[in-house]
Design a protein around this motif. Structure first.
Motif, PDB file in Angstrom:
ATOM      1  N   SER A   1      12.205  -2.869  -4.360  1.00 43.61           N
ATOM      2  CA  SER A   1      13.224  -3.485  -5.213  1.00 43.61           C
ATOM      3  C   SER A   1      12.614  -4.394  -6.275  1.00 43.61           C
ATOM      4  CB  SER A   1      14.217  -4.272  -4.351  1.00 43.61           C
ATOM      5  OG  SER A   1      13.574  -5.326  -3.660  1.00 43.61           O
ATOM      6  N   GLU A   2      11.359  -4.772  -6.101  1.00 44.32           N
ATOM      7  CA  GLU A   2      10.668  -5.522  -7.153  1.00 44.32           C
ATOM      8  C   GLU A   2      10.172  -4.607  -8.270  1.00 44.32           C
ATOM      9  OE1 GLU A   2       7.562  -7.576  -5.165  1.00 44.32           O
ATOM     10  OE2 GLU A   2       8.906  -8.886  -4.018  1.00 44.32           O
TER      11      GLU A   2
ATOM     12  N   ALA B   1      10.671  -4.619   4.762  1.00 43.99           N
ATOM     13  CA  ALA B   1       9.438  -4.923   4.026  1.00 43.99           C
ATOM     14  C   ALA B   1       9.202  -3.912   2.910  1.00 43.99           C
ATOM     15  CB  ALA B   1       8.246  -4.939   4.993  1.00 43.99           C
ATOM     16  N   LEU B   2       9.447  -2.636   3.200  1.00 46.26           N
ATOM     17  CA  LEU B   2       9.308  -1.605   2.169  1.00 46.26           C
ATOM     18  C   LEU B   2      10.341  -1.784   1.063  1.00 46.26           C
ATOM     19  CD1 LEU B   2       8.726   1.450   4.533  1.00 46.26           C
ATOM     20  CD2 LEU B   2       7.037   0.518   2.935  1.00 46.26           C
TER      21      LEU B   2
ATOM     22  N   THR C   1      18.285  13.243  -0.559  1.00 45.31           N
ATOM     23  CA  THR C   1      18.224  14.320  -1.553  1.00 45.31           C
ATOM     24  C   THR C   1      18.466  13.833  -2.973  1.00 45.31           C
ATOM     25  OG1 THR C   1      20.549  14.841  -1.107  1.00 45.31           O
ATOM     26  CG2 THR C   1      18.885  16.109   0.086  1.00 45.31           C
ATOM     27  N   SER C   2      19.043  12.636  -3.129  1.00 47.11           N
ATOM     28  CA  SER C   2      19.341  12.141  -4.476  1.00 47.11           C
ATOM     29  C   SER C   2      18.296  11.162  -5.005  1.00 47.11           C
ATOM     30  CB  SER C   2      20.717  11.480  -4.497  1.00 47.11           C
ATOM     31  OG  SER C   2      20.751  10.358  -3.627  1.00 47.11           O
ATOM     32  N   ALA C   3      17.279  10.826  -4.218  1.00 50.48           N
ATOM     33  CA  ALA C   3      16.282   9.843  -4.639  1.00 50.48           C
ATOM     34  C   ALA C   3      15.027  10.512  -5.177  1.00 50.48           C
ATOM     35  CB  ALA C   3      15.924   8.932  -3.472  1.00 50.48           C
ATOM     36  N   ASP C   4      14.318   9.801  -6.038  1.00 44.19           N
ATOM     37  CA  ASP C   4      13.014  10.269  -6.515  1.00 44.19           C
ATOM     38  C   ASP C   4      11.929  10.039  -5.467  1.00 44.19           C
ATOM     39  OD1 ASP C   4      13.834  11.007  -9.203  1.00 44.19           O
ATOM     40  OD2 ASP C   4      14.021   8.849  -9.590  1.00 44.19           O
ATOM     41  N   VAL C   5      12.019   8.926  -4.756  1.00 42.96           N
ATOM     42  CA  VAL C   5      11.028   8.538  -3.746  1.00 42.96           C
ATOM     43  C   VAL C   5      11.774   8.166  -2.465  1.00 42.96           C
ATOM     44  CG1 VAL C   5       9.268   6.840  -3.118  1.00 42.96           C
ATOM     45  CG2 VAL C   5       9.364   7.737  -5.455  1.00 42.96           C
ATOM     46  N   VAL C   6      11.288   8.684  -1.326  1.00 36.92           N
ATOM     47  CA  VAL C   6      11.899   8.386  -0.033  1.00 36.92           C
ATOM     48  C   VAL C   6      10.814   7.945   0.937  1.00 36.92           C
ATOM     49  CG1 VAL C   6      13.293   9.228   1.880  1.00 36.92           C
ATOM     50  CG2 VAL C   6      13.664  10.153  -0.424  1.00 36.92           C
ATOM     51  N   LEU C   7      11.048   6.817   1.598  1.00 38.91           N
ATOM     52  CA  LEU C   7      10.190   6.351   2.691  1.00 38.91           C
ATOM     53  C   LEU C   7      11.063   6.194   3.919  1.00 38.91           C
ATOM     54  CD1 LEU C   7       8.213   3.805   0.587  1.00 38.91           C
ATOM     55  CD2 LEU C   7       7.066   5.362   2.168  1.00 38.91           C
ATOM     56  N   ALA C   8      10.630   6.783   5.050  1.00 38.20           N
ATOM     57  CA  ALA C   8      11.489   6.828   6.229  1.00 38.20           C
ATOM     58  C   ALA C   8      10.779   6.322   7.480  1.00 38.20           C
ATOM     59  CB  ALA C   8      11.995   8.246   6.447  1.00 38.20           C
TER      60      ALA C   8
ATOM     61  N   THR D   1       0.838  -1.201   0.000  1.00 37.86           N
ATOM     62  CA  THR D   1       0.000   0.000   0.000  1.00 37.86           C
ATOM     63  C   THR D   1       0.870   1.247   0.000  1.00 37.86           C
ATOM     64  OG1 THR D   1      -1.792  -1.116   1.191  1.00 37.86           O
ATOM     65  CG2 THR D   1      -1.776   1.287   1.258  1.00 37.86           C
ATOM     66  N   ALA D   2       1.897   1.268   0.852  1.00 37.72           N
ATOM     67  CA  ALA D   2       2.753   2.438   0.955  1.00 37.72           C
ATOM     68  C   ALA D   2       3.510   2.711  -0.341  1.00 37.72           C
ATOM     69  CB  ALA D   2       3.738   2.261   2.114  1.00 37.72           C
ATOM     70  N   VAL D   3       4.139   1.680  -0.883  1.00 36.16           N
ATOM     71  CA  VAL D   3       5.005   1.867  -2.051  1.00 36.16           C
ATOM     72  C   VAL D   3       4.194   2.086  -3.326  1.00 36.16           C
ATOM     73  CG1 VAL D   3       6.747   0.763  -3.503  1.00 36.16           C
ATOM     74  CG2 VAL D   3       6.896   0.574  -1.014  1.00 36.16           C
ATOM     75  N   LYS D   4       3.111   1.333  -3.471  1.00 35.79           N
ATOM     76  CA  LYS D   4       2.367   1.377  -4.731  1.00 35.79           C
ATOM     77  C   LYS D   4       1.266   2.432  -4.717  1.00 35.79           C
ATOM     78  CE  LYS D   4       3.289  -3.502  -5.761  1.00 35.79           C
ATOM     79  NZ  LYS D   4       2.701  -4.852  -5.981  1.00 35.79           N
ATOM     80  N   GLN D   5       0.326   2.353  -3.782  1.00 38.39           N
ATOM     81  CA  GLN D   5      -0.791   3.303  -3.800  1.00 38.39           C
ATOM     82  C   GLN D   5      -0.356   4.684  -3.324  1.00 38.39           C
ATOM     83  OE1 GLN D   5      -4.112   2.845  -1.029  1.00 38.39           O
ATOM     84  NE2 GLN D   5      -5.543   3.562  -2.580  1.00 38.39           N
ATOM     85  N   CYS D   6       0.358   4.746  -2.201  1.00 36.79           N
ATOM     86  CA  CYS D   6       0.693   6.050  -1.637  1.00 36.79           C
ATOM     87  C   CYS D   6       1.799   6.760  -2.422  1.00 36.79           C
ATOM     88  CB  CYS D   6       1.103   5.892  -0.179  1.00 36.79           C
ATOM     89  SG  CYS D   6      -0.234   5.318   0.900  1.00 36.79           S
ATOM     90  N   MET D   7       2.880   6.040  -2.747  1.00 38.59           N
ATOM     91  CA  MET D   7       4.023   6.675  -3.394  1.00 38.59           C
ATOM     92  C   MET D   7       4.022   6.531  -4.909  1.00 38.59           C
ATOM     93  SD  MET D   7       5.187   7.761  -0.571  1.00 38.59           S
ATOM     94  CE  MET D   7       6.573   8.677  -1.188  1.00 38.59           C
ATOM     95  N   ASN D   8       3.329   5.536  -5.448  1.00 40.76           N
ATOM     96  CA  ASN D   8       3.247   5.312  -6.894  1.00 40.76           C
ATOM     97  C   ASN D   8       4.635   5.178  -7.519  1.00 40.76           C
ATOM     98  OD1 ASN D   8       1.835   4.951  -9.330  1.00 40.76           O
ATOM     99  ND2 ASN D   8       2.041   7.118  -9.849  1.00 40.76           N
ATOM    100  N   LEU D   9       5.503   4.400  -6.864  1.00 41.06           N
ATOM    101  CA  LEU D   9       6.862   4.191  -7.369  1.00 41.06           C
ATOM    102  C   LEU D   9       6.835   3.543  -8.747  1.00 41.06           C
ATOM    103  CD1 LEU D   9       9.950   4.202  -6.845  1.00 41.06           C
ATOM    104  CD2 LEU D   9       9.656   1.918  -5.836  1.00 41.06           C
ATOM    105  N   GLN D  10       7.668   4.074  -9.653  1.00 38.98           N
ATOM    106  CA  GLN D  10       7.732   3.602 -11.024  1.00 38.98           C
ATOM    107  C   GLN D  10       9.087   2.936 -11.316  1.00 38.98           C
ATOM    108  OE1 GLN D  10       4.978   3.871 -13.268  1.00 38.98           O
ATOM    109  NE2 GLN D  10       4.077   4.318 -11.247  1.00 38.98           N
TER     110      GLN D  10
END
Length: 319
Positions: A46-47, A40-41, A76-83, A12-21
Motif C-alpha cells: 500500500s506504500e 505486513a505484505l 483474477t482481477s489483480a496485477d500482482v497477487v501474494l497469498a 523482499t517479497a513485494v519489491k525484489q520478488c514481485m517488483n510491484l509498481q
C-alpha cells in the motif's frame, strides 16, 4: 510477532520478488491464521500503490481446496497477487485462472513467521542463477535416477513435460512462484521405483530419530505407502479424486543456497540446496494433467541424482 519485525522479508517479497509498481493493482490473500504476514505484505504494497487490497477468509480444509468466490475474483482481477495462507492455493483452479488472466502470483502455503523471516532473508538473484544452472543440466533428459542411503531408488521419465524453475523472481505477467522459492522441477509422464523420505513430509513435519516414509511407484502411480498417516491422507483424497490421488506428481531439486538446515516446513525445506523432493497427487498447475485435492511433497536430504546415466553435482548451501 509484530508486523514491524516482518517488515524486511515483506519488502523482499513485494519489491525484489514481485517488483510491484505504482500503477499496478495488488491483492494480498490471507486467512485468519496468517494475518500478521498478510498485514505486513499489505503495509509494504500500500506504500507503493493506491490499488492494494487485503482479502481475508477462513482457512481452507485442505491443501488444494478452492477458495471462496470473492477470493477468486480478487485474484483474477489483480496485477500482482501474494497469498500467505494456511492451506496451499498453488494447486487450485483459482490460482491457474489468475495467472492465465495475466496476474503474476506468489503463494506462501503454510508459511509461519519464522519461515517468512528465514526464507525471505535471501538474495533471489543468486537463487535465480542457481536455478538456471540446474535447468541447463536437466532440460532435455530422457530419464533421471535418484538414489539415497535410506533406500530410495527411482527412475523418473519426464517425457514431453517441460522442466520449470521456481526462482522467486516474478516479474512477468502470468508468472508464478512459491515464496520462499528455489527449485527446478518437472511433472513427469511416468516413474518407477521406491522413494524413502527422510527429511520432511506432511502430516508428520520433519522426520527425526531415523524415521522415514516410504512409498512404491509403478508406471507413474503410487501403489504402496508404508506409513499409516500419509496413506490415510491420500486415501481420503481418493474418495473424491479416485486414482488421481495416487499420481506420482513431481520431481524437484532444491536450489535455495540460503537454506542450510531443514526446519520442518515443506515450503522451505523442499527448496534447500542439495535436496530432492517428490510429490504425490495433483500436478495440473505445474505442468501435468492430473487434478486431485492433494499434493504431498516428501524431501530427501542426501540424494544422488543421475541424468541419463551420469551423476550430477547438486547445488550446495552457502557457507
Amino acid at each position: 510477532m509484530s508486523n514491524s519485525s516482518l517488515r524486511v522479508p515483506a519488502e523482499t517479497a513485494v519489491k525484489q520478488c514481485m517488483n510491484l509498481q505504482p500503477a499496478e493493482s495488488c491483492a494480498i490473500i490471507t486467512d485468519d491464521e496468517r494475518m500478521a504476514i498478510g498485514e505486513a505484505l499489505y503495509a509494504v504494497a500500500s506504500e507503493i500503490t493506491d490499488d492494494a487490497v487485503l482479502v481475508r477468509y477462513p482457512p481452507g480444509e485442505q491443501h488444494g481446496a478452492e477458495p471462496p468466490e470473492p477470493v477468486t475474483g480478487a485474484m483474477t482481477s489483480a496485477d500482482v497477487v501474494l497469498a500467505p495462507t494456511t492451506k496451499s492455493l498453488s494447486h487450485t483452479n483459482a490460482r491457474t485462472d489468475a495467472t492465465t488472466a495475466g496476474a503474476r502470483m506468489a503463494t506462501l502455503p503454510s508459511i509461519t513467521d519464522g519461515v517468512f523471516l528465514m526464507g525471505l532473508d535471501a538474495d533471489y538473484e543468486a537463487i535465480r542463477d542457481a536455478c538456471r544452472r540446474m535447468l541447463d543440466i536437466v532440460e532435455g533428459a530422457t530419464e533421471l535416477r535418484v538414489t539415497s542411503p535410506q533406500g530410495t531408488d527411482i527412475t523418473v521419465r519426464p517425457g514431453e513435460r517441460e522442466w520449470r524453475e521456481d526462482t522467486g523472481i516474478v516479474h512477468e505477467p502470468g508468472a508464478f512462484s512459491n515464496l520462499p522459492a528455489g527449485e527446478v522441477f518437472v511433472s513427469p509422464e511416468t516413474a518407477d521405483g521406491r522413494v524413502v523420505v527422510d527429511g520432511t513430509m506432511m502430516p508428520h513435519g520433519q522426520l527425526t530419530d531415523g524415521n522415514t516414509v516410504a512409498f512404491t511407484v509403478e508406471d507413474g502411480q503410487v501403489t504402496e505407502i508404508e506409513d499409516d498417516a500419509v496413506r490415510a491422507e491420500v486415501d481420503a483424497a481418493a474418495e473424491t479424486a479416485g486414482a488421481a490421488a495416487y499420481n506420482f506428481a513431481e520431481l524437484g531439486i532444491g536450489t535455495n543456497v540460503a537454506v542450510r538446515d531443514l526446519v520442518g516446513s515443506v515450503l522451505l525445506d523442499e527448496k534447500a540446496a542439495g535436496t530432492v523432493h517428490m510429490a504425490i497427487g495433483d500436478n495440473h498447475g505445474i505442468g501435468g494433467d492430473v487434478e486431485a485435492p492433494i499434493h504431498l511433497d516428501g524431501i530427501l536430504t542426501d540424494p544422488t541424482v543421475f541424468v541419463d546415466g551420469d551423476q550430477i553435482e547438486l547445488p550446495a548451501p552457502d557457507t
